[in-house]
Design a protein around this motif. Structure first.
Motif, mmCIF file in Angstrom:
data_model
loop_
_atom_site.group_PDB
_atom_site.id
_atom_site.type_symbol
_atom_site.label_atom_id
_atom_site.label_comp_id
_atom_site.label_asym_id
_atom_site.label_seq_id
_atom_site.Cartn_x
_atom_site.Cartn_y
_atom_site.Cartn_z
ATOM 1 N N VAL A 181 -36.334 14.001 -32.767
ATOM 2 C CA VAL A 181 -36.153 15.032 -32.123
ATOM 3 C C VAL A 181 -35.637 14.744 -30.227
ATOM 4 N N ALA A 182 -36.116 14.449 -29.464
ATOM 5 C CA ALA A 182 -35.925 14.087 -28.193
ATOM 6 C C ALA A 182 -34.773 13.294 -27.851
ATOM 7 N N THR A 183 -33.866 12.551 -29.076
ATOM 8 C CA THR A 183 -33.423 12.346 -29.351
ATOM 9 C C THR A 183 -32.010 12.295 -28.742
ATOM 10 N N PHE A 184 -32.722 13.605 -30.247
ATOM 11 C CA PHE A 184 -31.341 14.499 -30.933
ATOM 12 C C PHE A 184 -30.937 15.113 -29.732
ATOM 13 N N LEU A 185 -31.888 16.027 -29.025
ATOM 14 C CA LEU A 185 -31.761 17.300 -28.321
ATOM 15 C C LEU A 185 -30.937 16.691 -26.823
ATOM 16 N N GLY A 186 -31.471 14.835 -26.762
ATOM 17 C CA GLY A 186 -30.455 14.545 -25.890
ATOM 18 C C GLY A 186 -29.627 14.240 -25.351
ATOM 19 N N GLY A 187 -28.546 13.852 -27.134
ATOM 20 C CA GLY A 187 -27.439 14.328 -27.723
ATOM 21 C C GLY A 187 -26.989 15.628 -27.403
ATOM 22 N N MET A 188 -27.401 16.508 -27.738
ATOM 23 C CA MET A 188 -26.833 17.593 -27.606
ATOM 24 C C MET A 188 -26.391 18.760 -26.183
ATOM 25 N N ALA A 189 -27.982 17.571 -25.425
ATOM 26 C CA ALA A 189 -27.203 18.370 -23.866
ATOM 27 C C ALA A 189 -26.627 17.601 -23.314
ATOM 28 N N LEU A 190 -26.087 15.971 -23.692
ATOM 29 C CA LEU A 190 -24.479 15.178 -23.094
ATOM 30 C C LEU A 190 -23.492 15.861 -23.583
ATOM 31 N N VAL A 191 -23.269 16.409 -24.704
ATOM 32 C CA VAL A 191 -22.389 17.352 -25.455
ATOM 33 C C VAL A 191 -22.316 18.124 -24.652
ATOM 34 N N GLY A 192 -23.188 18.939 -24.998
ATOM 35 C CA GLY A 192 -22.957 20.302 -23.620
ATOM 36 C C GLY A 192 -22.585 20.146 -22.391
ATOM 37 N N LEU A 193 -23.230 19.112 -21.622
ATOM 38 C CA LEU A 193 -22.924 18.660 -20.314
ATOM 39 C C LEU A 193 -21.158 18.376 -20.056
ATOM 40 N N GLY A 194 -20.853 17.491 -21.246
ATOM 41 C CA GLY A 194 -18.708 17.595 -21.736
ATOM 42 C C GLY A 194 -18.566 18.659 -21.507
ATOM 43 N N TYR A 195 -18.678 19.509 -22.839
ATOM 44 C CA TYR A 195 -18.555 20.352 -23.026
ATOM 45 C C TYR A 195 -17.545 21.727 -22.310
ATOM 46 N N GLY A 196 -18.982 21.369 -21.688
ATOM 47 C CA GLY A 196 -18.749 23.346 -20.589
ATOM 48 C C GLY A 196 -18.113 22.711 -18.960
ATOM 49 N N ALA A 197 -18.324 21.562 -18.953
ATOM 50 C CA ALA A 197 -17.517 21.290 -17.669
ATOM 51 C C ALA A 197 -16.153 20.640 -17.950
ATOM 52 N N PHE A 215 -28.969 25.216 -28.396
ATOM 53 C CA PHE A 215 -29.666 26.582 -27.338
ATOM 54 C C PHE A 215 -29.638 25.345 -25.881
ATOM 55 N N VAL A 216 -30.374 24.531 -26.506
ATOM 56 C CA VAL A 216 -30.043 22.843 -24.901
ATOM 57 C C VAL A 216 -28.262 23.414 -24.902
ATOM 58 N N MET A 217 -27.943 22.732 -26.446
ATOM 59 C CA MET A 217 -26.250 22.645 -26.363
ATOM 60 C C MET A 217 -25.546 23.750 -25.025
ATOM 61 N N GLY A 218 -25.938 24.637 -25.574
ATOM 62 C CA GLY A 218 -25.450 26.100 -24.568
ATOM 63 C C GLY A 218 -25.738 26.304 -23.473
ATOM 64 N N LEU A 219 -26.800 26.184 -22.946
ATOM 65 C CA LEU A 219 -27.309 26.159 -22.140
ATOM 66 C C LEU A 219 -26.480 25.494 -20.847
ATOM 67 N N VAL A 220 -26.259 24.222 -21.156
ATOM 68 C CA VAL A 220 -25.997 22.995 -20.336
ATOM 69 C C VAL A 220 -24.706 23.571 -20.463
ATOM 70 N N ALA A 221 -24.186 23.829 -21.090
ATOM 71 C CA ALA A 221 -22.649 23.565 -21.413
ATOM 72 C C ALA A 221 -22.526 25.244 -20.915
ATOM 73 N N ALA A 222 -23.332 26.049 -20.328
ATOM 74 C CA ALA A 222 -23.353 27.593 -18.940
ATOM 75 C C ALA A 222 -23.475 27.126 -17.487
ATOM 76 N N ILE A 223 -24.251 26.180 -17.363
ATOM 77 C CA ILE A 223 -24.411 25.534 -16.332
ATOM 78 C C ILE A 223 -23.375 25.223 -15.702
#
Length: 402
Positions: free
Chosen positions: A312-328, A260-268
């Protein structure tokens, strides 16, 4: 459905002729795709298929998608936008209703192939139209709106599909997956807007010779290679994470939260990156975002070294960074692709871009899965991140030019 309201230079991008139809076309089309993507393999298992058979379901879908994407530019020139768009929505939506007739593997695979053909039409024509209906100075913003229309159904329906199928019944998810049929009026309105633009382009005396798309496309393919490879490097990483997230961690809740974090960050990111591209150019943001995405993969790989004590927080942070690059980078590389060819060759640029996207997703899934069998998911994710990082020289190449 039509979008005839004019859009002045300061008007909202939502008022561009054809934009409303593009959003309807994209939302309904991708809703039909996303709802069934995780459910069709489950339906095959319901009918007695093993893991290998279930894996074939979306593999066949993807192969049919890529094969169709390569044919769409020629079909648009030969038959026109309206019949191609309408047929694509029918091929994507109607087979969803036919799944109710059988859960045997053979029919499921055949219907998946047909849906893949429709999805190939949807992806190429949607991204191509986003670049065509917007003036060059607003192209990134229009692509951002298109990206948002694509991302929202994926964000909502990909995780919800299996739950709906198991708790409300497969028939409900099959009905939801037929929503492309409801998008046919949007397809007609979008075709009208695009064809009107192309007619004005052909009538413009300043249009350079060859802009109609006649002749060889080899020069265009060469121009499109760089943004496509940059995209492939990032979708290789994103596809691997999206495919294996439930297997990367022991907790289903953490896996769901990560997706969800990756998808949300990627969408934005995909939505808002267009504004940066319009104001400052897409090129200068490509290489930093490649670094961001690669850093996210390294961070995820690091957290997977000890699954039992994973932060867990580090894992979610990594997913957010991947989502940022993936979406943008989806937005920026599409803008770069359109800028590499004439406006009338946007259909070709869209086809090549979409092939790079789907090929990267497939390669990432296969590669990380193969490495995980022989080593671990941590090593597989790290290798995918290194391959993403390897595209940095391509991303900075144009920036260095005087």
């Amino acid at each position: 459905m039509t979008d005839a309201s004019p859009a002045g230079p300061r008007a909202s991008v939502w008022h561009l002729p054809g934009m409303t139809s593009l959003v309807v076309f994209s939302v309904t089309g991708f809703a039909g795709y996303a709802a069934l993507l995780p459910v069709a393999p489950l339906w095959a298992v319901h009918g007695g298929a093993d893991e290998a058979g279930a894996g074939l379901v979306n593999g066949i879908l993807l192969l049919a998608t890529i094969a169709t994407q390569l044919l769409v530019p020629g079909a648009l020139r030969r038959f026109g936008w309206r019949p191609v768009l309408v047929v694509g929505m029918v091929l994507l939506g109607l087979p969803a209703l036919l799944y109710t007739t059988s859960d045997a593997l053979g029919p499921v695979l055949a219907l998946s192939a047909i849906r893949g053909m429709g999805f190939g039409v949807l992806t190429v024509t949607g991204s191509s139209a986003a670049g065509l209906i917007a003036p060059p100075g607003r192209r990134g913003e229009a692509i951002g709106v298109y990206g948002l229309a694509v991302a929202v159904p994926n964000l909502l329906l990909l995780p919800a599909g299996p739950w709906v199928a198991e708790n409300l019944g497969y028939a409900v998810i099959f009905a939801i997956s037929a929503t492309p049929l409801l998008g046919i009026p949007g397809a007609v309105g979008l075709a009208r807007a695009v064809q009107g633009h192309l007619a004005r382009l052909d009538a413009d005396p300043t249009t350079p010779p060859g802009a109609s798309g006649d002749g060889r496309d080899w020069a265009a393919y060469r121009s499109l290679l760089r943004p496509t490879v940059i995209l492939l490097g990032m979708t290789l990483a994103g596809g691997a994470v999206l495919t294996f997230a439930p297997q990367l961690v022991d907790s289903p809740l953490v896996a769901t939260a990560g997706l969800f974090v990756m998808g949300l960050v990627a969408a934005i990111a995909r939505w808002r990156a267009g504004l940066l591209a319009d104001r400052h150019g897409a090129e200068r943001f490509a290489w930093p975002l490649v670094l961001v995405g690669a850093a996210g993969m390294v961070l995820i790989a690091w957290t997977l070294r000890e699954p039992a004590s994973m932060p867990v927080a580090t894992f979610l942070g990594g997913m957010a960074l991947v989502g940022l690059g993936y979406g943008a980078l989806q937005n920026l590389t599409l803008v770069m692709a359109f800028e590499s060819v004439s406006r009338a060759r946007h259909d070709l640029a869209s086809a090549v871009w979409n092939v790079g996207f789907d090929a990267g997703t497939a390669i990432g899934s296969v590669l990380v899965g193969a490495i995980a069998v022989r080593a671990s998911f941590s090593v597989g994710i790290l290798v995918a991140g290194v391959l993403t990082l390897a595209t940095v020289p391509l991303a900075v190449a144009r920036v260095r030019r005087p």
